[in-house]
Design a protein around this motif. Structure first.
Motif, short mmCIF file in Angstrom:
data_model
loop_
_atom_site.label_atom_id
_atom_site.label_comp_id
_atom_site.label_asym_id
_atom_site.label_seq_id
_atom_site.Cartn_x
_atom_site.Cartn_y
_atom_site.Cartn_z
N THR A 48 0.81 -1.22 0.00
CA THR A 48 0.00 0.00 0.00
C THR A 48 0.85 1.27 0.00
O THR A 48 0.30 2.36 -0.10
N LYS A 106 -9.44 -5.04 -9.98
CA LYS A 106 -9.27 -4.41 -8.66
C LYS A 106 -10.64 -4.09 -8.05
O LYS A 106 -11.56 -3.70 -8.78
N THR A 107 -10.76 -4.22 -6.74
CA THR A 107 -11.97 -3.72 -6.07
C THR A 107 -11.96 -2.19 -6.13
O THR A 107 -10.91 -1.58 -6.35
N ASP A 108 -13.13 -1.59 -5.91
CA ASP A 108 -13.21 -0.12 -6.02
C ASP A 108 -12.32 0.56 -4.99
O ASP A 108 -11.76 1.62 -5.25
N ASP A 109 -12.19 -0.07 -3.81
CA ASP A 109 -11.36 0.57 -2.77
C ASP A 109 -10.08 -0.22 -2.53
O ASP A 109 -9.54 -0.25 -1.42
N CYS A 110 -9.56 -0.83 -3.59
CA CYS A 110 -8.31 -1.61 -3.47
C CYS A 110 -7.19 -0.70 -2.96
O CYS A 110 -6.86 0.31 -3.56
N PRO A 111 -6.57 -1.07 -1.81
CA PRO A 111 -5.57 -0.18 -1.21
C PRO A 111 -4.17 -0.33 -1.80
O PRO A 111 -3.24 0.37 -1.37
#
Ligand code: TXA
Ligand code: MG
Length: 331
Positions: A48, A106-111
């Motif tokens: 991250t 990727k997920t929308d809030d992928c860190p």
């Protein structure tokens, strides 16, 4: 226990509990730690942190258009990073923890830092099957990016000594837990649509994956010049300094022999050196020996390394892939 005092200031520690805690401290502070997985040693830092990932690319000399694999402690942690379709769920259920990497939207809030995914809208994730890798990820409390712990383009490391030889002085710490079990990198499968594509053959054989899917894996979509789908799959990769000659059925002057099986080619006795991937002709054993043997023959001063052919079944597909890239014309 500390040993191998330093190759140009990089410490190697036997992977005990305190050493793993120290490694986690270093990684949380944005440092670079090489650690064992079941496939090869990885060079880890926090996925991250853009600054940490930038240091990692620099230490490897890796082009930043080549994205990294994110390592998680367990399948649940992967759910926050990538979107799993039915195929991805089935493959993670069957092979995690283990030598399989899934490329997912990727997920929308992928860190994960955009640098680690090279700006792609996909992320590569795996849960490694190694107690030290697992403990380090848990102790860090974050997902870790971990490319193979070698200089970009070179042979992947299967021992801590290989890591120190390549990256000594460029990274903070090496955790040593002996030679890796599988010996070739993870299989990479893209689960991005209905098609499930094999991007890189590796530690899980194609047939085992196809059995879970109930259908054949497809070939990757043609690479785009600006954002190739598996940018690490460059023609020349995993390369020793010595030229490699494939499918050798004889040994030439000043050549070293990378053998497989019992029946050695004519003039094998004249080889500068002979190392056998598996005298018993077992591709699993051959995969485990591949990179260490390539490194050892690279040091013999031979004019070239003559590699006998290895069957393509099972892990043989990954072995043949790595040998072909090691033999490809250098950029
Ligand atoms: O076994 C392994 O996979 C080892 C251990 C340390 O886990 N890691 C490894 O990482 O082999 P590396 O960086 O040497 O190879 C990662 C490969 C590269 O070919 C890269 O292009 C591909 O994964 N990759 C990463 N993210 C991707 C993505 N979003 N789409 C397609 N390919 C991706
Ligand atoms: Mg690599």
């Amino acid at each position: 226990m500390q040993h191998n005092d330093s190759i140009l200031d990089t410490r190697t520690l036997t992977a005990s509990g305190p050493a793993i805690a120290e490694a986690a401290r270093i990684v949380r502070a944005g440092g670079l730690v090489a650690f064992p997985t079941e496939t090869v040693y990885g060079l880890g830092t926090v996925a991250t942190s853009g600054a940490a990932v930038a240091r990692l690319y620099a230490a490897k000399g890796r082009p930043t258009f080549n994205p990294l694999i994110v390592h998680v402690a367990d399948p649940a942690a992967a759910r926050g990073l990538g979107k799993f379709n039915a195929a991805a769920l089935a493959l993670a259920g069957a092979f995690w923890p283990g030598p399989l990497t899934l490329v997912l939207p990727k997920t929308d809030d992928c860190p994960v830092s955009d640098l680690a995914t090279a700006g792609l809208d996909t992320v590569a994730v795996r849960a490694p099957d190694h107690p030290v890798a697992h403990a380090l990820i848990e102790a860090t409390g974050r997902p870790l990016v971990a490319p193979s712990a070698n200089r970009s383009g070179r042979v992947s490391p299967t021992t801590a000594a290989h890591v120190a030889a390549d990256l000594g002085g460029r990274i903070d710490l090496v955790l040593d837990a002996g030679p890796t079990r599988v010996g070739v990198e993870s299989t990479i499968v893209a689960c991005l649509s209905e098609a499930t594509a094999l991007l890189r053959p590796g530690g899980v054989a194609r047939a085992a994956i196809e059995q879970i899917l109930g259908r054949p894996l497809t070939a990757p979509a043609p690479a785009r010049a600006d954002a190739p789908q598996a940018p690490g799959m460059l023609a020349s990769h995993y390369a020793p300094a010595t030229p490699l000659r494939l499918d050798a059925d004889r040994v030439g002057a000043d050549e070293a022999l990378l053998a497989f099986g019992t029946s050695l080619p004519p003039r094998a006795d004249r080889a500068v050196a002979v190392l056998n991937l598996s005298p018993a002709g077992d591709v699993v054993e051959a995969a485990a020996n591949l990179f260490a043997h390539l490194r050892a023959l690279d040091r013999t001063g031979a004019r070239a390394i003559a590699a006998m052919s290895v069957p393509r079944e099972g892990l043989g597909e990954a072995i043949n892939d790595r040998l072909a890239r090691a033999a490809a014309p250098r950029p």
